[in-house]
Design an enzyme around this catalytic site. Sequence first.
Site, PDB file in Angstrom:
ATOM      1  CB  ILE A  14      30.277 -42.407  93.130  1.00 42.89           C
ATOM      2  CG1 ILE A  14      30.159 -43.891  93.498  1.00 42.89           C
ATOM      3  CG2 ILE A  14      31.325 -41.727  94.002  1.00 42.89           C
ATOM      4  CD1 ILE A  14      31.402 -44.715  93.191  1.00 42.89           C
ATOM      5  CE  LYS A  36      26.339 -41.225  75.127  1.00 40.84           C
ATOM      6  NZ  LYS A  36      27.069 -42.397  74.664  1.00 40.84           N
ATOM      7  CD  GLU A  86      28.453 -47.487  79.744  1.00 40.87           C
ATOM      8  OE1 GLU A  86      27.817 -48.282  80.476  1.00 40.87           O
ATOM      9  OE2 GLU A  86      27.901 -46.603  79.073  1.00 40.87           O
ATOM     10  CB  SER A  87      30.082 -48.154  86.691  1.00 37.53           C
ATOM     11  OG  SER A  87      28.672 -48.229  86.837  1.00 37.53           O
ATOM     12  CB  THR A 135      37.444 -49.670  90.280  1.00 39.68           C
ATOM     13  OG1 THR A 135      37.039 -50.855  90.938  1.00 39.68           O
ATOM     14  CG2 THR A 135      38.041 -50.060  88.927  1.00 39.68           C
ATOM     15  CG  ASP A 136      38.346 -52.673  94.730  1.00 32.05           C
ATOM     16  OD1 ASP A 136      37.612 -52.723  93.713  1.00 32.05           O
ATOM     17  OD2 ASP A 136      37.969 -53.077  95.855  1.00 32.05           O
ATOM     18  CD  GLU A 137      35.350 -54.683  89.870  1.00 29.78           C
ATOM     19  OE1 GLU A 137      35.412 -55.195  88.742  1.00 29.78           O
ATOM     20  OE2 GLU A 137      34.293 -54.548  90.505  1.00 29.78           O
ATOM     21  CE1 TYR A 184      34.079 -50.122  85.679  1.00 29.80           C
ATOM     22  CE2 TYR A 184      34.671 -51.815  87.279  1.00 29.80           C
ATOM     23  CZ  TYR A 184      34.424 -50.484  86.978  1.00 29.80           C
ATOM     24  OH  TYR A 184      34.513 -49.520  87.955  1.00 29.80           O
ATOM     25  CE  LYS A 188      37.268 -46.623  86.316  1.00 34.10           C
ATOM     26  NZ  LYS A 188      36.682 -45.250  86.166  1.00 34.10           N
ATOM     27  CE1 TYR A 241      24.410 -62.787  88.904  1.00 29.69           C
ATOM     28  CE2 TYR A 241      26.406 -61.476  89.101  1.00 29.69           C
ATOM     29  CZ  TYR A 241      25.098 -61.628  88.646  1.00 29.69           C
ATOM     30  OH  TYR A 241      24.516 -60.621  87.919  1.00 29.69           O
TER      31      TYR A 241
HETATM   32  P1  NAD Z   1      27.315 -45.038  87.549  1.00 31.90           P
HETATM   33  O1  NAD Z   1      27.204 -46.052  86.466  1.00 31.90           O
HETATM   34  O2  NAD Z   1      26.280 -44.965  88.601  1.00 31.90           O
HETATM   35  O3  NAD Z   1      27.392 -43.564  86.896  1.00 31.90           O
HETATM   36  C1  NAD Z   1      28.176 -43.295  85.764  1.00 31.90           C
HETATM   37  C2  NAD Z   1      27.792 -41.921  85.236  1.00 31.90           C
HETATM   38  O4  NAD Z   1      28.619 -41.642  84.084  1.00 31.90           O
HETATM   39  C3  NAD Z   1      26.327 -41.829  84.757  1.00 31.90           C
HETATM   40  O5  NAD Z   1      25.743 -40.638  85.219  1.00 31.90           O
HETATM   41  C4  NAD Z   1      26.449 -41.827  83.234  1.00 31.90           C
HETATM   42  O6  NAD Z   1      25.400 -41.123  82.583  1.00 31.90           O
HETATM   43  C5  NAD Z   1      27.799 -41.145  83.035  1.00 31.90           C
HETATM   44  N1  NAD Z   1      28.402 -41.509  81.743  1.00 31.90           N
HETATM   45  C6  NAD Z   1      28.587 -42.755  81.230  1.00 31.90           C
HETATM   46  N2  NAD Z   1      29.143 -42.673  80.018  1.00 31.90           N
HETATM   47  C7  NAD Z   1      29.358 -41.356  79.760  1.00 31.90           C
HETATM   48  C8  NAD Z   1      29.920 -40.631  78.669  1.00 31.90           C
HETATM   49  N3  NAD Z   1      30.371 -41.268  77.565  1.00 31.90           N
HETATM   50  N4  NAD Z   1      29.994 -39.295  78.756  1.00 31.90           N
HETATM   51  C9  NAD Z   1      29.527 -38.627  79.854  1.00 31.90           C
HETATM   52  N5  NAD Z   1      28.961 -39.256  80.909  1.00 31.90           N
HETATM   53  C10 NAD Z   1      28.882 -40.610  80.860  1.00 31.90           C
HETATM   54  O7  NAD Z   1      28.765 -45.227  88.162  1.00 31.90           O
HETATM   55  P2  NAD Z   1      29.269 -45.109  89.676  1.00 31.90           P
HETATM   56  O8  NAD Z   1      29.023 -46.393  90.360  1.00 31.90           O
HETATM   57  O9  NAD Z   1      28.769 -43.855  90.250  1.00 31.90           O
HETATM   58  O10 NAD Z   1      30.841 -44.995  89.425  1.00 31.90           O
HETATM   59  C11 NAD Z   1      31.435 -43.724  89.166  1.00 31.90           C
HETATM   60  C12 NAD Z   1      32.927 -43.915  88.973  1.00 31.90           C
HETATM   61  O11 NAD Z   1      33.504 -44.499  90.134  1.00 31.90           O
HETATM   62  C13 NAD Z   1      33.287 -44.837  87.814  1.00 31.90           C
HETATM   63  O12 NAD Z   1      34.416 -44.309  87.185  1.00 31.90           O
HETATM   64  C14 NAD Z   1      33.613 -46.163  88.471  1.00 31.90           C
HETATM   65  O13 NAD Z   1      34.548 -46.889  87.716  1.00 31.90           O
HETATM   66  C15 NAD Z   1      34.204 -45.695  89.794  1.00 31.90           C
HETATM   67  N6  NAD Z   1      34.045 -46.609  90.946  1.00 31.90           N
HETATM   68  C16 NAD Z   1      32.807 -47.123  91.271  1.00 31.90           C
HETATM   69  C17 NAD Z   1      32.678 -47.926  92.404  1.00 31.90           C
HETATM   70  C18 NAD Z   1      31.335 -48.471  92.829  1.00 31.90           C
HETATM   71  O14 NAD Z   1      31.278 -49.280  93.751  1.00 31.90           O
HETATM   72  N7  NAD Z   1      30.229 -48.079  92.230  1.00 31.90           N
HETATM   73  C19 NAD Z   1      33.800 -48.221  93.186  1.00 31.90           C
HETATM   74  C20 NAD Z   1      35.046 -47.692  92.807  1.00 31.90           C
HETATM   75  C21 NAD Z   1      35.154 -46.876  91.692  1.00 31.90           C
HETATM   76  O1  DAU Z   2      35.068 -52.954  93.564  1.00 33.59           O
HETATM   77  C1  DAU Z   2      34.584 -51.772  93.007  1.00 33.59           C
HETATM   78  C2  DAU Z   2      33.547 -52.092  91.946  1.00 33.59           C
HETATM   79  O2  DAU Z   2      32.363 -52.491  92.627  1.00 33.59           O
HETATM   80  C3  DAU Z   2      33.263 -50.925  91.016  1.00 33.59           C
HETATM   81  O3  DAU Z   2      34.422 -50.600  90.310  1.00 33.59           O
HETATM   82  C4  DAU Z   2      32.122 -51.273  90.042  1.00 33.59           C
HETATM   83  O4  DAU Z   2      31.811 -50.146  89.248  1.00 33.59           O
HETATM   84  C5  DAU Z   2      30.911 -51.692  90.850  1.00 33.59           C
HETATM   85  O5  DAU Z   2      29.879 -52.097  89.975  1.00 33.59           O
HETATM   86  C6  DAU Z   2      31.259 -52.829  91.809  1.00 33.59           C
HETATM   87  O6  DAU Z   2      31.547 -54.039  91.077  1.00 33.59           O
HETATM   88  P1  DAU Z   2      31.007 -55.473  91.568  1.00 33.59           P
HETATM   89  O7  DAU Z   2      30.969 -56.368  90.394  1.00 33.59           O
HETATM   90  O8  DAU Z   2      31.739 -55.921  92.780  1.00 33.59           O
HETATM   91  O9  DAU Z   2      29.508 -55.043  92.037  1.00 33.59           O
HETATM   92  P2  DAU Z   2      28.092 -55.758  91.847  1.00 33.59           P
HETATM   93  O10 DAU Z   2      27.116 -55.003  92.684  1.00 33.59           O
HETATM   94  O11 DAU Z   2      27.760 -55.977  90.416  1.00 33.59           O
HETATM   95  O12 DAU Z   2      28.319 -57.188  92.506  1.00 33.59           O
HETATM   96  C7  DAU Z   2      28.750 -57.336  93.851  1.00 33.59           C
HETATM   97  C8  DAU Z   2      28.940 -58.827  94.112  1.00 33.59           C
HETATM   98  O13 DAU Z   2      27.645 -59.470  94.080  1.00 33.59           O
HETATM   99  C9  DAU Z   2      29.757 -59.534  93.047  1.00 33.59           C
HETATM  100  O14 DAU Z   2      30.546 -60.532  93.654  1.00 33.59           O
HETATM  101  C10 DAU Z   2      28.723 -60.167  92.117  1.00 33.59           C
HETATM  102  C11 DAU Z   2      27.577 -60.473  93.076  1.00 33.59           C
HETATM  103  N1  DAU Z   2      26.228 -60.391  92.455  1.00 33.59           N
HETATM  104  C12 DAU Z   2      25.883 -59.255  91.798  1.00 33.59           C
HETATM  105  C13 DAU Z   2      24.622 -59.128  91.229  1.00 33.59           C
HETATM  106  C14 DAU Z   2      24.249 -57.868  90.474  1.00 33.59           C
HETATM  107  C15 DAU Z   2      25.321 -61.433  92.609  1.00 33.59           C
HETATM  108  O15 DAU Z   2      25.634 -62.468  93.241  1.00 33.59           O
HETATM  109  N2  DAU Z   2      24.081 -61.319  92.052  1.00 33.59           N
HETATM  110  C16 DAU Z   2      23.695 -60.201  91.351  1.00 33.59           C
HETATM  111  O16 DAU Z   2      22.551 -60.154  90.826  1.00 33.59           O
END
Ligand code: NAD
Ligand code: DAU
Length: 378
Positions: A14, A36, A86-87, A135-137, A184, A188, A241
């Site tokens: 993101i 990082k 860490e996400s 996050t919504d989690e 996680y 958050k 899953y």
């Molecule tokens: P991502 O894992 O793709 O990216 C995380 C980034 O943070 C990476 O570039 C990593 O190198 C950096 N990072 C990790 N630890 C660090 C540290 N100690 N110091 C500096 N940088 C560090 O994550 P994402 O999916 O892009 O999510 C970004 C943010 O949005 C997170 O805070 C996550 O909780 C939130 N979020 C994600 C989702 C989603 O669906 N992916 C949804 C809602 C909120």
């Molecule tokens: O809701 C926002 C969150 O969405 C963010 O805060 C997190 O950073 C992001 O990783 C994401 O979390 P989820 O756990 O929902 O995403 P993930 O892609 O890991 O999984 C989506 C759904 O799919 C979840 O119900 C688990 C399932 N899944 C996931 C993987 C990786 C599977 O069934 N098989 C898989 O191999």
Amino acid sequence: MKLNIVITGGAGFIGSHVVRLFVNKYPEYNIINLDKLTYAGNLANLKDVEDKPNYKFVKMDICDFDAFLKLMQDEKIDGIIHLAAESHVDRSIKDPFTFARTNVMGTLSLLQAAKLYWESLPERYEGKRFYHISTDEVYGALEMTNPEGIKPPFTTTASSSEHHLAYGKDFFYETTKYQPHSPYSASKASSDHFVRAFHDTYGMPTIVTNCSNNYGPYQFPEKLIPLFINNIRHRKPLPVYGKGENVRDWLYVEDHARAIDTIFHKGRIAETYNIGGFNEWKNIDIIKTVINTVDRLLGRPEGADMDLITYVTDRLGHDARYAIDSTKLQKELGWEPSLQFEEGIEKTVKWYLDNQAWMDNVTSGDYQKYYEDMYDKR
Ligand code: NAD
Ligand code: DAU
């Protein structure tokens, strides 16, 4: 107006979209991408903006308080958009300590450094902003009271599609009680509390947003959609899953980046905004849509790869349903999602298939070596 802004986690999924949007849209700002470069950070996500004069990358751990304070002072930072974290839920189940360190202690370290620097200025917090992306989690899980799906009770948004179903009566609102279940989401939630505490205690101008699941280009292929697109391409098993009936609420990543832009500039201090597109899908329905799309775009008969679906042991503590109510953001700030889900998935699948080199690089681990060498030589 000229602003100096740090975007943490800008090399991630993101964050890279947020950096790109800000660098291109605000040439008068200085945008510092602080990351990082963990396994999830990849500077190749930002190749198209790396030479822009208003962009700079700084390799730094958000837990490094002294280094961050110095950066705030040297760069005269006005705003922080904090995405570094860490996400991945599965990783947090195996290694919760890393999540507490980065997500909790890292956020606290940024807050404390920002406080020290901003309070040392004559204008103190005037014109400053600490925007924390969450996050919504953190809200826990919603009940699946309508497993077949019902038409939701609100009017449609731009993201609504034929599908547009709700799998329960309730939604996550900004006022919903925090009840995180995974390490996680617990980390958050804790960071969100620290951010709000810095407003309530010291008057720091903070904003928190809680967004639903994002999808789109540059997502690390440990997450459902990119992992499955790549596996289908290579005809590898798709580990679903449990029964695949968990519900997630999906938003195209560029729509999240636009929401962050809107909220950073127009959001009210100390407020929370939920971000989501009223777009609930059961995992198994998404998976079938992705299989059909990959097959069609690769010239295979649609659905030919359905036999790759492999039901595996469920994720521990797997949340049943997430569903965000983003009415406050839509009404107050006029943001709405731009894409219908079917369009977004088509675009996303096409991007991963067209960018196989990016995927190969990430899955082979080569992406980090390239940039490590580059920065070592500087
Ligand atoms: P991502 O894992 O793709 O990216 C995380 C980034 O943070 C990476 O570039 C990593 O190198 C950096 N990072 C990790 N630890 C660090 C540290 N100690 N110091 C500096 N940088 C560090 O994550 P994402 O999916 O892009 O999510 C970004 C943010 O949005 C997170 O805070 C996550 O909780 C939130 N979020 C994600 C989702 C989603 O669906 N992916 C949804 C809602 C909120
Ligand atoms: O809701 C926002 C969150 O969405 C963010 O805060 C997190 O950073 C992001 O990783 C994401 O979390 P989820 O756990 O929902 O995403 P993930 O892609 O890991 O999984 C989506 C759904 O799919 C979840 O119900 C688990 C399932 N899944 C996931 C993987 C990786 C599977 O069934 N098989 C898989 O191999």
